[in-house]
Design a protein around this motif. Structure first.
Motif, PDB file in Angstrom:
ATOM      1  N   PHE A   1     -32.271   3.174 121.085  1.00  0.00           N
ATOM      2  CA  PHE A   1     -32.684   4.738 120.902  1.00  0.00           C
ATOM      3  C   PHE A   1     -33.736   4.613 120.708  1.00  0.00           C
ATOM      4  CE2 PHE A   1     -32.597   8.303 117.855  1.00  0.00           C
ATOM      5  CZ  PHE A   1     -32.523   9.013 118.197  1.00  0.00           C
ATOM      6  N   GLY A   2     -34.496   4.153 120.007  1.00  0.00           N
ATOM      7  CA  GLY A   2     -35.070   4.114 119.408  1.00  0.00           C
ATOM      8  C   GLY A   2     -36.858   3.768 120.776  1.00  0.00           C
ATOM      9  N   GLU A   3     -35.815   3.442 121.369  1.00  0.00           N
ATOM     10  CA  GLU A   3     -37.245   3.118 123.078  1.00  0.00           C
ATOM     11  C   GLU A   3     -37.659   4.540 124.050  1.00  0.00           C
ATOM     12  OE1 GLU A   3     -40.196   0.835 124.198  1.00  0.00           O
ATOM     13  OE2 GLU A   3     -38.866   0.420 122.857  1.00  0.00           O
ATOM     14  N   PHE A   4     -36.166   5.761 123.533  1.00  0.00           N
ATOM     15  CA  PHE A   4     -35.747   6.060 124.404  1.00  0.00           C
ATOM     16  C   PHE A   4     -36.411   7.210 123.465  1.00  0.00           C
ATOM     17  CE2 PHE A   4     -32.252   4.727 127.113  1.00  0.00           C
ATOM     18  CZ  PHE A   4     -32.533   5.057 127.831  1.00  0.00           C
ATOM     19  N   GLU A   5     -36.351   7.034 121.756  1.00  0.00           N
ATOM     20  CA  GLU A   5     -37.062   8.248 121.486  1.00  0.00           C
ATOM     21  C   GLU A   5     -38.297   8.554 121.294  1.00  0.00           C
ATOM     22  OE1 GLU A   5     -37.149  11.029 118.278  1.00  0.00           O
ATOM     23  OE2 GLU A   5     -35.068  10.685 119.555  1.00  0.00           O
ATOM     24  N   PHE A   6     -40.105   7.114 121.657  1.00  0.00           N
ATOM     25  CA  PHE A   6     -40.588   6.976 121.516  1.00  0.00           C
ATOM     26  C   PHE A   6     -40.777   7.653 123.180  1.00  0.00           C
ATOM     27  CE2 PHE A   6     -43.723   4.923 123.738  1.00  0.00           C
ATOM     28  CZ  PHE A   6     -45.215   5.471 122.998  1.00  0.00           C
ATOM     29  N   TRP A   7     -40.025   7.909 124.598  1.00  0.00           N
ATOM     30  CA  TRP A   7     -40.684   7.628 125.469  1.00  0.00           C
ATOM     31  C   TRP A   7     -40.294   9.392 125.576  1.00  0.00           C
ATOM     32  CZ3 TRP A   7     -44.274   5.440 127.625  1.00  0.00           C
ATOM     33  CH2 TRP A   7     -44.433   4.316 127.515  1.00  0.00           C
ATOM     34  N   PHE A   8     -39.380   9.535 124.975  1.00  0.00           N
ATOM     35  CA  PHE A   8     -39.313  11.289 125.351  1.00  0.00           C
ATOM     36  C   PHE A   8     -39.539  12.389 124.421  1.00  0.00           C
ATOM     37  CE2 PHE A   8     -34.736  10.659 126.949  1.00  0.00           C
ATOM     38  CZ  PHE A   8     -34.772  10.512 128.287  1.00  0.00           C
ATOM     39  N   CYS A   9     -40.284  11.270 123.300  1.00  0.00           N
ATOM     40  CA  CYS A   9     -41.755  12.140 122.108  1.00  0.00           C
ATOM     41  C   CYS A   9     -42.780  12.415 122.990  1.00  0.00           C
ATOM     42  CB  CYS A   9     -41.668  11.112 121.046  1.00  0.00           C
ATOM     43  SG  CYS A   9     -39.829  12.398 120.251  1.00  0.00           S
ATOM     44  N   SER A  10     -43.426  10.753 123.408  1.00  0.00           N
ATOM     45  CA  SER A  10     -44.461  11.183 124.678  1.00  0.00           C
ATOM     46  C   SER A  10     -44.451  11.747 125.411  1.00  0.00           C
ATOM     47  CB  SER A  10     -44.466   9.882 124.649  1.00  0.00           C
ATOM     48  OG  SER A  10     -44.493   8.851 123.768  1.00  0.00           O
ATOM     49  N   ILE A  11     -43.211  12.463 126.260  1.00  0.00           N
ATOM     50  CA  ILE A  11     -43.949  13.179 127.006  1.00  0.00           C
ATOM     51  C   ILE A  11     -43.138  14.020 127.162  1.00  0.00           C
ATOM     52  CG2 ILE A  11     -42.018  13.884 128.800  1.00  0.00           C
ATOM     53  CD1 ILE A  11     -40.614  11.108 129.632  1.00  0.00           C
ATOM     54  N   LYS A  12     -42.823  14.757 125.789  1.00  0.00           N
ATOM     55  CA  LYS A  12     -42.881  15.802 125.545  1.00  0.00           C
ATOM     56  C   LYS A  12     -44.212  16.244 124.287  1.00  0.00           C
ATOM     57  CE  LYS A  12     -40.643  17.187 121.111  1.00  0.00           C
ATOM     58  NZ  LYS A  12     -39.529  17.132 120.443  1.00  0.00           N
ATOM     59  N   VAL A  13     -45.020  15.213 123.728  1.00  0.00           N
ATOM     60  CA  VAL A  13     -46.168  15.828 123.328  1.00  0.00           C
ATOM     61  C   VAL A  13     -46.718  15.661 124.043  1.00  0.00           C
ATOM     62  CG1 VAL A  13     -48.517  14.711 121.984  1.00  0.00           C
ATOM     63  CG2 VAL A  13     -45.657  14.820 121.314  1.00  0.00           C
ATOM     64  N   VAL A  14     -47.087  14.757 125.609  1.00  0.00           N
ATOM     65  CA  VAL A  14     -48.280  15.260 126.454  1.00  0.00           C
ATOM     66  C   VAL A  14     -47.978  16.305 127.023  1.00  0.00           C
ATOM     67  CG1 VAL A  14     -48.585  14.578 129.071  1.00  0.00           C
ATOM     68  CG2 VAL A  14     -48.166  13.185 127.382  1.00  0.00           C
ATOM     69  N   ALA A  15     -46.297  16.845 127.373  1.00  0.00           N
ATOM     70  CA  ALA A  15     -46.145  18.299 128.077  1.00  0.00           C
ATOM     71  C   ALA A  15     -46.528  19.561 127.078  1.00  0.00           C
ATOM     72  CB  ALA A  15     -44.522  18.284 128.056  1.00  0.00           C
ATOM     73  N   LEU A  16     -46.839  19.934 125.814  1.00  0.00           N
ATOM     74  CA  LEU A  16     -47.158  20.653 125.106  1.00  0.00           C
ATOM     75  C   LEU A  16     -48.480  20.706 125.158  1.00  0.00           C
ATOM     76  CD1 LEU A  16     -44.478  19.466 121.813  1.00  0.00           C
ATOM     77  CD2 LEU A  16     -44.716  22.340 123.303  1.00  0.00           C
ATOM     78  N   VAL A  17     -48.624  19.512 125.409  1.00  0.00           N
ATOM     79  CA  VAL A  17     -50.910  19.304 125.420  1.00  0.00           C
ATOM     80  C   VAL A  17     -50.609  20.172 126.713  1.00  0.00           C
ATOM     81  CG1 VAL A  17     -52.411  18.007 125.042  1.00  0.00           C
ATOM     82  CG2 VAL A  17     -51.354  17.612 123.804  1.00  0.00           C
ATOM     83  N   GLY A  18     -50.314  19.909 128.081  1.00  0.00           N
ATOM     84  CA  GLY A  18     -50.624  20.462 129.273  1.00  0.00           C
ATOM     85  C   GLY A  18     -50.101  21.550 128.856  1.00  0.00           C
ATOM     86  N   LEU A  19     -49.214  22.151 128.702  1.00  0.00           N
ATOM     87  CA  LEU A  19     -49.369  23.616 128.809  1.00  0.00           C
ATOM     88  C   LEU A  19     -49.779  24.204 127.914  1.00  0.00           C
ATOM     89  CD1 LEU A  19     -45.465  23.019 128.184  1.00  0.00           C
ATOM     90  CD2 LEU A  19     -46.758  24.089 130.790  1.00  0.00           C
ATOM     91  N   ILE A  20     -50.481  23.656 126.964  1.00  0.00           N
ATOM     92  CA  ILE A  20     -51.271  24.436 125.826  1.00  0.00           C
ATOM     93  C   ILE A  20     -52.898  24.784 126.814  1.00  0.00           C
ATOM     94  CG2 ILE A  20     -52.956  24.762 123.725  1.00  0.00           C
ATOM     95  CD1 ILE A  20     -50.151  23.524 122.560  1.00  0.00           C
TER      96      ILE A  20
END
Length: 187
Positions: free
Chosen positions: A52-71
């Motif tokens: 769960f922690g590994e999935f949480e880390f990778w999904f949150c990383s994808i979310k941060v990269v996506a948000l920065v990219g969208l901004i």
């Protein structure tokens, strides 16, 4: 209240994920996508805390990269990096668009009240995104060296809110007029 919050938030996220997939295909009903996402959530939770922690880390990383990219993409579009090479600037902050649109004007028959209702409607929706930020205080008992780490976590949370929520909202207000008829409806 927390149980109610997590029931609502989880179902809201699963529904939103199904709606996002429908932008690419309508051949599979949204209910099927929702069942798939719920099954994935259960599976990930059954695999243990390490997975769960590994999935949480990778999904949150994808979310941060996506948000920065969208901004960044929103800023590029605003500054003229769109197909029409049109620099939008703050055009959508002035009349006839403006930041405050009337909401339920036909029911209340008062422009000022309708603008307030529009603001209030958006505020209650936006505040839903902030649910969970108070969990920093709940983790004080489990934190190593709380006098140093809790204030640091609160400062980081403030920075993230300003960058992602306020920054994202700012960029959306630059690139989408308030009277836009496109509301995410799949044609």
């Amino acid at each position: 209240n927390y149980v109610f919050k997590y029931f609502i938030q989880t179902t809201n996220n699963v529904n939103a994920a199904g709606a996002v997939v429908q932008y690419w295909t309508l051949s599979v009903p949204i209910e099927v996508w929702m069942v798939i996402y719920i099954a994935l959530i259960f599976l990930i939770n059954l695999l243990g805390i390490r997975v769960f922690g590994e999935f949480e880390f990778w999904f949150c990383s994808i979310k941060v990269v996506a948000l920065v990219g969208l901004i960044l993409m929103g800023l590029i579009i605003d500054l003229g990096g769109n197909p029409q090479h049109d620099r939008i600037g703050f055009r959508y902050w002035r009349a006839p668009y403006g930041p405050l649109r009337e909401y339920l004007l036909a029911e209340v028959h008062d422009s000022r009240l309708a603008q307030f209702l529009g603001f209030w409607s958006n505020l209650t929706t936006a505040l839903f995104s902030y649910i969970g930020t108070e969990l920093i205080g709940v983790t004080v008992g489990e934190t190593q060296n709380p006098r140093r780490n809790v204030p640091r976590a609160i400062r980081r949370m403030f920075f993230r809110i300003v960058v992602f929520y306020v920054g994202g909202t700012f960029v959306i207000s630059l690139t989408v007029p308030s009277n836009s008829s496109v509301r995410g409806v799949v044609p």
